[in-house]
Design a protein around this motif. Sequence first.
Motif, PDB file in Angstrom:
ATOM      1  N   ALA A  65       0.808  -1.220   0.000  1.00 59.05           N
ATOM      2  CA  ALA A  65       0.000   0.000   0.000  1.00 59.05           C
ATOM      3  C   ALA A  65       0.843   1.274   0.000  1.00 59.05           C
ATOM      4  O   ALA A  65       0.622   2.190   0.784  1.00 59.05           O
ATOM      5  CB  ALA A  65      -0.948  -0.012   1.203  1.00 59.05           C
ATOM      6  N   LEU A  66       1.801   1.315  -0.914  1.00 62.47           N
ATOM      7  CA  LEU A  66       2.642   2.517  -1.020  1.00 62.47           C
ATOM      8  C   LEU A  66       1.841   3.663  -1.627  1.00 62.47           C
ATOM      9  O   LEU A  66       1.004   3.452  -2.501  1.00 62.47           O
ATOM     10  CB  LEU A  66       3.870   2.233  -1.893  1.00 62.47           C
ATOM     11  N   PRO A  67       2.083   4.893  -1.196  1.00 66.10           N
ATOM     12  CA  PRO A  67       1.358   6.036  -1.762  1.00 66.10           C
ATOM     13  C   PRO A  67       1.916   6.420  -3.133  1.00 66.10           C
ATOM     14  O   PRO A  67       3.124   6.378  -3.357  1.00 66.10           O
ATOM     15  CB  PRO A  67       1.616   7.151  -0.744  1.00 66.10           C
ATOM     16  N   ALA A  68       1.035   6.799  -4.040  1.00 64.72           N
ATOM     17  CA  ALA A  68       1.456   7.223  -5.372  1.00 64.72           C
ATOM     18  C   ALA A  68       2.052   8.619  -5.349  1.00 64.72           C
ATOM     19  O   ALA A  68       2.885   8.956  -6.199  1.00 64.72           O
ATOM     20  CB  ALA A  68       0.273   7.170  -6.332  1.00 64.72           C
ATOM     21  N   ALA A  69       1.596   9.461  -4.419  1.00 60.64           N
ATOM     22  CA  ALA A  69       2.108  10.825  -4.263  1.00 60.64           C
ATOM     23  C   ALA A  69       2.084  11.595  -5.569  1.00 60.64           C
ATOM     24  O   ALA A  69       3.030  12.285  -5.917  1.00 60.64           O
ATOM     25  CB  ALA A  69       3.519  10.792  -3.680  1.00 60.64           C
ATOM     26  N   GLY A  70       0.983  11.467  -6.297  1.00 60.67           N
ATOM     27  CA  GLY A  70       0.801  12.243  -7.518  1.00 60.67           C
ATOM     28  C   GLY A  70       1.432  11.658  -8.759  1.00 60.67           C
ATOM     29  O   GLY A  70       1.306  12.225  -9.849  1.00 60.67           O
ATOM     30  N   GLY A  71       2.108  10.539  -8.621  1.00 62.02           N
ATOM     31  CA  GLY A  71       2.744   9.927  -9.787  1.00 62.02           C
ATOM     32  C   GLY A  71       1.790   9.059 -10.579  1.00 62.02           C
ATOM     33  O   GLY A  71       0.624   8.866 -10.219  1.00 62.02           O
ATOM     34  N   ARG A  72       2.300   8.512 -11.681  1.00 62.32           N
ATOM     35  CA  ARG A  72       1.517   7.609 -12.513  1.00 62.32           C
ATOM     36  C   ARG A  72       1.325   6.288 -11.778  1.00 62.32           C
ATOM     37  O   ARG A  72       2.240   5.787 -11.105  1.00 62.32           O
ATOM     38  CB  ARG A  72       2.255   7.358 -13.835  1.00 62.32           C
ATOM     39  N   VAL A  73       0.149   5.687 -11.901  1.00 63.00           N
ATOM     40  CA  VAL A  73      -0.141   4.396 -11.286  1.00 63.00           C
ATOM     41  C   VAL A  73      -0.357   3.352 -12.380  1.00 63.00           C
ATOM     42  O   VAL A  73      -1.134   3.561 -13.314  1.00 63.00           O
ATOM     43  CB  VAL A  73      -1.381   4.461 -10.380  1.00 63.00           C
TER      44      VAL A  73
END
Length: 488
Positions: A65-73
């Motif tokens: 469950a790592l955060p995307a922090a605004g990046g592409r998923v």
Amino acid sequence: MDGTNRRGFLASAAALAAVGPAAAQARGRTLIRNVEVLVGDAAGTEHRGVDVLIDSGKVAAIGKALPAAGGRVVEGRGRILMPGMVCGHRHNWMYLGAGATYADFYAWQLKLMPSATAEDQALASYFGGLAAIHAGVTTIVDQAHAHQTPDRVMAAAEGHLKSGVGGWFNLQLGQASAIRPGQTLSRKEAFTQRQNRAQPRDWDSIAKLKAMFAGTNVAAGCATSPGCYGRDVRAIAAEEIGPARAAGLGLITVHTGVRAPGAPRGAFGHRNCGILDLDDAGLLTREMHFSHAVELDDAEIAAMARTGAKLCTTPFEDADTGPRSPRIAPSFARADLGGVAAGLGVDSTGAHTQDFFEIARNARSTLAADPVSFDALGRWDAAKMLSFTTERGAEAVGLGHDRGKVAPGYRADLVLLASDEPFFPQQGSLAHRVLNYATRAHVDSVWVGGTLRKSGGAMEGADIAALAARLRAAQRRVARDMATISFT
């Protein structure tokens, strides 16, 4: 390639070299969610049901469950994520003759060199780099040994850089024949031209290659000349290996096989593969990288292990080239057991499969050909065998410090496999499943230094069908020009 396309091709490659890693490798953030991570080490380490975060071209984190922090998923859908593979020996120029048959390789090579233009070499190198990525190979050692003139060398290097594949572009010294299409000459004269030594223009080209590759994921190396076999090692030191080290080249490759007939003491190839001859002269160091060496013996392995010299086996080629021993076996297993970093390669891109999973399986099958290697076959599991394409393969080309594993701090050279398709087994270790069942067709997505180069089975930013059509047209024209050269 017409003048307009040529200018555009060169401009794009030059721009890629100029902007450096920040722009060329798309240093954005990407989260690959829900994957089964095969780390790529010999222990077969796995991380099940995790996310992988890419940031600034590297693996930043692996966890739940790592955060995307605004990046592409990117949704991994429970598929296998593994390191990009490492091919330690290939010749991208050979795409200009893919599928061709020949009774004498060197005669064929001597005819192809003058028949292929700089534009042809650029196209073959570009296509070859894309083909590697398509197969899940993100690092290569391109042995550039059919580039007759400096403009051909630079064009091929531009093609390599434009493709996005990482690794080494190793210029073979001394490729300076004067053969031309339409020429008839004796076979003796033609092959005398092949035995050239290093030329001053080689070092000019290498200086330009270093400048071109600065700040990119490609580095310049060299390969010793065709004329070095059987020569005094002191001359090789003065003319080739010494200048290569002075130029700061991190990989110096040597094609070697068996003893050079009639080579006197002090000459390269006097003893077996010539490795001890180089060692006696103090030329065996960690930059040295030997290809083939099918007849590698215990003393040579010990010398390589002591000095940090490296080996690449090309199993499809090497299994056919043990000319004097009943043990016709690629030497990577014996080398590895003796402490030498050893990897695998395709060799001829025109004659052998580009499926690197198949290369690994073939390498495993060759282990039965001699007693020492057969013993390894009984003790090595799938993870160990696969590591010759990943962790061990990276070490074998001097790049094990930053690639070959899916781990924080390592380059984000990653391959997502379509391991959820119905016929892909779902039991067993990840390494077992990949080694025994994966094919090039399972390579769904590929990242090179954090840049997405292949997605959903399709290459990003390249019209492969159009490139293939151009390559086939070049192949036909090159073949026609080759047919006008005669060796009597």
